[in-house]
Design an enzyme around this catalytic site. Structure first.
Site, PDB file in Angstrom:
ATOM      1  N   CYS A   2       0.858  -1.169   0.000  1.00  0.00           N
ATOM      2  CA  CYS A   2       0.000   0.000   0.000  1.00  0.00           C
ATOM      3  C   CYS A   2       0.899   1.225   0.000  1.00  0.00           C
ATOM      4  O   CYS A   2       2.105   1.116   0.166  1.00  0.00           O
ATOM      5  CB  CYS A   2      -0.849   0.032   1.272  1.00  0.00           C
ATOM      6  SG  CYS A   2      -1.766  -1.491   1.550  1.00  0.00           S
ATOM      7  N   ARG A  27       1.484   1.554  -5.903  1.00  0.00           N
ATOM      8  CA  ARG A  27       1.671   0.590  -4.822  1.00  0.00           C
ATOM      9  C   ARG A  27       0.369  -0.113  -4.453  1.00  0.00           C
ATOM     10  O   ARG A  27       0.365  -1.068  -3.680  1.00  0.00           O
ATOM     11  CB  ARG A  27       2.211   1.294  -3.580  1.00  0.00           C
ATOM     12  CG  ARG A  27       3.537   1.972  -3.789  1.00  0.00           C
ATOM     13  CD  ARG A  27       4.013   2.571  -2.489  1.00  0.00           C
ATOM     14  NE  ARG A  27       4.177   1.553  -1.475  1.00  0.00           N
ATOM     15  CZ  ARG A  27       5.244   0.779  -1.350  1.00  0.00           C
ATOM     16  NH1 ARG A  27       6.240   0.922  -2.180  1.00  0.00           N
ATOM     17  NH2 ARG A  27       5.312  -0.123  -0.406  1.00  0.00           N
ATOM     18  N   TRP A  73      -3.918  -1.890  -1.382  1.00  0.00           N
ATOM     19  CA  TRP A  73      -4.005  -3.099  -2.211  1.00  0.00           C
ATOM     20  C   TRP A  73      -4.351  -4.225  -1.245  1.00  0.00           C
ATOM     21  O   TRP A  73      -3.571  -4.575  -0.366  1.00  0.00           O
ATOM     22  CB  TRP A  73      -2.677  -3.363  -2.899  1.00  0.00           C
ATOM     23  CG  TRP A  73      -2.704  -4.511  -3.857  1.00  0.00           C
ATOM     24  CD1 TRP A  73      -3.199  -4.517  -5.137  1.00  0.00           C
ATOM     25  CD2 TRP A  73      -2.211  -5.827  -3.632  1.00  0.00           C
ATOM     26  NE1 TRP A  73      -3.028  -5.751  -5.707  1.00  0.00           N
ATOM     27  CE2 TRP A  73      -2.434  -6.578  -4.816  1.00  0.00           C
ATOM     28  CE3 TRP A  73      -1.600  -6.454  -2.552  1.00  0.00           C
ATOM     29  CZ2 TRP A  73      -2.070  -7.907  -4.943  1.00  0.00           C
ATOM     30  CZ3 TRP A  73      -1.243  -7.790  -2.682  1.00  0.00           C
ATOM     31  CH2 TRP A  73      -1.469  -8.501  -3.873  1.00  0.00           C
ATOM     32  N   ASN A  99       0.981  -0.354   6.001  1.00  0.00           N
ATOM     33  CA  ASN A  99       1.373  -1.159   4.841  1.00  0.00           C
ATOM     34  C   ASN A  99       2.104  -2.375   5.383  1.00  0.00           C
ATOM     35  O   ASN A  99       3.060  -2.241   6.142  1.00  0.00           O
ATOM     36  CB  ASN A  99       2.300  -0.328   3.937  1.00  0.00           C
ATOM     37  CG  ASN A  99       2.926  -1.157   2.829  1.00  0.00           C
ATOM     38  OD1 ASN A  99       2.330  -2.122   2.362  1.00  0.00           O
ATOM     39  ND2 ASN A  99       4.123  -0.792   2.419  1.00  0.00           N
ATOM     40  N   GLY A 100       1.639  -3.572   5.008  1.00  0.00           N
ATOM     41  CA  GLY A 100       2.274  -4.795   5.498  1.00  0.00           C
ATOM     42  C   GLY A 100       1.202  -5.774   5.944  1.00  0.00           C
ATOM     43  O   GLY A 100       0.037  -5.649   5.564  1.00  0.00           O
ATOM     44  N   GLU A 478       9.087 -13.401 -21.268  1.00  0.00           N
ATOM     45  CA  GLU A 478       8.850 -12.026 -20.846  1.00  0.00           C
ATOM     46  C   GLU A 478       7.771 -11.379 -21.721  1.00  0.00           C
ATOM     47  O   GLU A 478       6.898 -10.658 -21.227  1.00  0.00           O
ATOM     48  CB  GLU A 478      10.165 -11.233 -20.902  1.00  0.00           C
ATOM     49  CG  GLU A 478      10.046  -9.754 -20.629  1.00  0.00           C
ATOM     50  CD  GLU A 478       9.443  -9.407 -19.275  1.00  0.00           C
ATOM     51  OE1 GLU A 478       9.281 -10.292 -18.421  1.00  0.00           O
ATOM     52  OE2 GLU A 478       9.107  -8.225 -19.086  1.00  0.00           O
ATOM     53  N   LYS A 482       4.187  -9.875 -20.394  1.00  0.00           N
ATOM     54  CA  LYS A 482       3.807  -8.485 -20.643  1.00  0.00           C
ATOM     55  C   LYS A 482       2.411  -8.422 -21.245  1.00  0.00           C
ATOM     56  O   LYS A 482       1.573  -7.638 -20.830  1.00  0.00           O
ATOM     57  CB  LYS A 482       4.832  -7.858 -21.597  1.00  0.00           C
ATOM     58  CG  LYS A 482       5.229  -6.464 -21.331  1.00  0.00           C
ATOM     59  CD  LYS A 482       6.311  -6.260 -20.316  1.00  0.00           C
ATOM     60  CE  LYS A 482       6.046  -6.854 -18.962  1.00  0.00           C
ATOM     61  NZ  LYS A 482       7.153  -6.762 -18.055  1.00  0.00           N
ATOM     62  N   GLU A 485      -0.371  -9.471 -18.745  1.00  0.00           N
ATOM     63  CA  GLU A 485      -0.536  -8.614 -17.564  1.00  0.00           C
ATOM     64  C   GLU A 485      -1.236  -7.291 -17.884  1.00  0.00           C
ATOM     65  O   GLU A 485      -1.995  -6.788 -17.065  1.00  0.00           O
ATOM     66  CB  GLU A 485       0.829  -8.429 -16.883  1.00  0.00           C
ATOM     67  CG  GLU A 485       1.446  -7.088 -16.829  1.00  0.00           C
ATOM     68  CD  GLU A 485       2.749  -7.036 -16.037  1.00  0.00           C
ATOM     69  OE1 GLU A 485       3.810  -7.106 -16.667  1.00  0.00           O
ATOM     70  OE2 GLU A 485       2.714  -6.881 -14.809  1.00  0.00           O
ATOM     71  N   HIS A 501       4.956 -31.565 -28.007  1.00  0.00           N
ATOM     72  CA  HIS A 501       4.747 -32.455 -26.857  1.00  0.00           C
ATOM     73  C   HIS A 501       3.452 -32.107 -26.123  1.00  0.00           C
ATOM     74  O   HIS A 501       3.278 -32.473 -24.970  1.00  0.00           O
ATOM     75  CB  HIS A 501       5.960 -32.376 -25.925  1.00  0.00           C
ATOM     76  CG  HIS A 501       7.213 -32.833 -26.591  1.00  0.00           C
ATOM     77  ND1 HIS A 501       7.477 -34.151 -26.870  1.00  0.00           N
ATOM     78  CD2 HIS A 501       8.264 -32.136 -27.110  1.00  0.00           C
ATOM     79  CE1 HIS A 501       8.640 -34.255 -27.511  1.00  0.00           C
ATOM     80  NE2 HIS A 501       9.129 -33.036 -27.670  1.00  0.00           N
ATOM     81  N   LYS A 600       2.444  -2.653  -8.265  1.00  0.00           N
ATOM     82  CA  LYS A 600       3.825  -2.523  -8.705  1.00  0.00           C
ATOM     83  C   LYS A 600       4.795  -3.248  -7.792  1.00  0.00           C
ATOM     84  O   LYS A 600       5.732  -3.877  -8.236  1.00  0.00           O
ATOM     85  CB  LYS A 600       4.178  -1.025  -8.768  1.00  0.00           C
ATOM     86  CG  LYS A 600       5.595  -0.745  -9.243  1.00  0.00           C
ATOM     87  CD  LYS A 600       5.763  -1.126 -10.699  1.00  0.00           C
ATOM     88  CE  LYS A 600       7.147  -0.839 -11.231  1.00  0.00           C
ATOM     89  NZ  LYS A 600       7.401  -1.559 -12.487  1.00  0.00           N
TER      90      LYS A 600
END
Ligand code: M6R
Length: 605
Positions: A2, A27, A73, A99-100, A478, A482, A485, A501, A600
């Site tokens: 957060c 955040r 968040w 935050n935590g 990657e 991208k 997301e 396979h 983030k």
């Protein structure tokens, strides 16, 4: 994870806090809230949704000289008005932003409830405000100190009390927090961009530090109350560097910042034509190393996969690359002469930090590759190499990734030089190519319109595949991350030779396949796999080096990359994938910089 922002001073707290929170929305952004002191009372406004929802609820900005704010968040309790921070005590005289994660919140809540405290939310945080209420006699500072003694878990927190409207109390353990120093006013924030433009003088708080903030004074002690003397950190970042600088989104801006970021990261790494990182003070921990672990999450993990190939190839040291959340819970057979490399843009990723600590517990030296000076990873590692990408605001990592790749190359070449594992002429040639790799990235950026047109064409698809072999496979991973997301299109990365396979069954008429073709030695093999998907109706977009164009003629579309040394191709070949994902997200109407469900900085496991 957060964002926290606090203000105390003679100025108007609300606009300062709202502005700071807007810089911290990366955040977390599922709800936001603010608590100010006004007319002898604490006044809390909080709303589910983006910060703008909360700002609307505030109406005309009320006048206040003290306040704390938060962007959330969710970890405990769904995103909602009542779960948004700040959280108050029973009487509404104490308020907390946090935050935590408070790991023992369930038992604390049970005890507090039995003692008569009434909870308003489902959050772990709310136990803090009730504990402070329980311990409060006449000193907020003492009440918070007593509270910290019973908390288990991670926290950066700010606490205010209506009875003491001239102080903010803050404490930090395992979550980031900084203090901004003004003239007759002081600030608290989760990260530096929140206060940039107001002051460039900050204290970066360490774990177990406790702050009493008044408008004229900042007192820092440890949790036991012993004074801590700290150096002021002078921030040299230009405040506009943290803004969008004319681009529509941070992500696009950051994609375009890659040439500069690569140049900045390259600075001071070449001596007499060879990569030489001796000035970074890493030689002692690299000396005699027989095994390297590279551990990271997400995009940083993908950089670590490339790092494995480079270091093994150059320095002839076996490398194991792993995902931090897996590595931390497996029984690692620690090699007695090993080195751990952790890669983290933010330097605050919980799983990566846990692995760093585990390595240290096992006597393994840790080299951190991070973008954030003063981050937890940077502070706790034995040595650090910084990627000089500058603040990365978009949730999707772009310039951090390319600079992480660059550091992997620099490390590989440095180790090869000191271990004499590769001829000097070869090392000099690679160093020279690296030194101008920013130009190759510029060339790809100039093809933005062509890539945008491709995205426009394929915007409606449901599924995509990214293929490659060797280094191309790592970049394909990657590229797929991208795309999924930020555009929410299903994207799978496969080693090209693995398709038959199983996953080949998913290839159907019109499915786009993005094929990375930069490895001269593997081009024929990859083309055979491309023929297999084309035979099943796939539309193939080749991202290929100019010199391989002819070999890739059977592909439906081509994005051409400059003819670079194949070993260095990842730094360039990822760029079209970033741009493609960006425009796919734009055409599909997604929120590019703040994709749903993501944040983030992932400071919880
Ligand atoms: O800050 P870190 O580099 O430790 O973050 C690791 C991942 O969370 C991050 O790379 C994530 O995968 C990105 N959002 C991907 O674009």
């Amino acid at each position: 994870m957060c964002g926290i922002m606090g203000y105390i001073g003679a100025g108007k707290a609300v606009p300062v806090i709202v502005d700071g929170l807007s810089k911290l929305e990366y955040r977390g952004y599922d709800s936001a809230g603010i608590c100010i002191f006004q007319d002898g009372k604490l006044k809390i406004t909080k709303k589910k949704g983006r910060l703008t929802e909360m700002v609307q609820a505030l109406g005309d900005f009320p006048l206040a000289n003290l306040g704390i704010g938060h962007t959330r968040w969710a970890t405990h309790g769904v995103p909602s008005d009542r779960n948004a921070h700040p959280h108050a005590d029973c009487k509404g005289r104490i308020a907390v932003v946090h935050n935590g994660i408070i790991e023992n919140y369930a038992s604390l809540r049970k005890t507090l409830t039995a003692e008569g405290h009434k909870f308003q939310s489902d959050t772990d945080t709310e136990v803090i405000s009730h504990l402070v209420e329980k311990f409060y006699e006449d000193s907020l500072e003492e009440a918070v100190r007593k509270t910290l003694k019973v908390l288990e878990g991670s926290y950066a927190m700010a606490v205010v009390c209506a009875d003491q409207p001239d102080i903010i109390i803050a404490a930090k353990k395992d979550s980031p927090l900084i203090v901004g120093l003004g003239e007759g006013e002081n600030y608290l924030a989760s990260d530096i961009p929140a206060i940039l433009g107001r002051t460039n003088r900050v204290y970066i708080l360490e774990d177990q530090e406790f702050v009493v903030l008044t408008r004229d004074h900042v007192a820092i002690t440890d949790f036991a109350g012993n004074p801590v003397s700290k150096e002021v950190f002078e921030v040299t970042w230009d405040p506009v560097a943290a803004e969008k600088g004319g681009f529509e989104h941070f992500m696009l801006k950051e994609i375009h910042e890659q040439p500069a970021a690569l140049r900045d990261t390259m600075r001071g790494t070449i001596k007499e034509g060879l990569v030489d990182l001796s000035d970074f003070g890493i030689d002692d921990i690299c000396d005699g190393v027989q095994k390297i672990y590279i551990v990271a999450c997400g995009t940083a993990y993908h950089a670590g996969l490339v790092g494995r190939t480079i270091i093994e190839n150059m320095a002839l040291i076996p490398v194991e690359t792993d995902i931090a959340s897996e590595f931390r819970y497996r029984d690692v057979l620690w090699h007695p002469r090993s080195l751990m490399i952790v890669i983290s843009q933010s330097g605050e990723t919980a799983d990566t930090l846990a692995v760093l600590r585990e390595a240290k517990r096992n006597g393994v030296k840790v080299l951190a590759v991070t973008n954030v000076v003063g981050s937890s990873v940077a502070r706790e590692a034995d040595r650090v190499i910084y990627t000089h990408a500058g603040p990365e605001i978009a949730v999707a990592s772009t310039k951090a990734y390319s600079t992480q790749l660059l550091v992997m190359y620099l490390l590989g070449l440095h180790l090869a030089r000191i271990r004499r594992t590769r001829p000097e002429a070869r090392l000099a040639q690679l160093a020279a190519s690296l030194n101008c790799i920013d130009q190759g990235v510029e060339e790809v950026l100039s093809q933005q319109d062509k890539i945008r047109q491709l995205a426009e064409k394929y915007q409606g698809v449901q599924d995509t595949f990214f293929l490659g072999r060797g280094l191309d496979y790592s970049v394909a991973m990657e590229g797929a991350l991208k795309l999924k997301e930020i555009s929410y299109v299903h994207a799978e990365a496969y080693a090209a030779g693995e398709l038959k396979h199983g996953p080949l069954a998913l290839i159907d008429e019109g499915v786009p396949v993005l094929a990375l073709i930069t490895q001269d030695c593997l081009v024929d093999k990859t083309m055979s796999n491309i023929k297999e998907v084309k035979a099943r109706g796939a539309v193939v977009v080749a991202i290929c080096k100019e010199n391989l164009q002819e070999a890739c003629q059977e592909c439906d579309e081509q994005i051409l990359l400059p003819d670079i040394e194949q070993f260095l191709a990842p730094i360039i070949s990822v760029v079209p994938l970033q741009i493609f994902s960006y425009y796919m997200a734009i055409f599909r109407g997604a929120d590019v910089d703040k994709p749903r469900n993501l944040a983030k900085s992932v400071t919880v496991e």
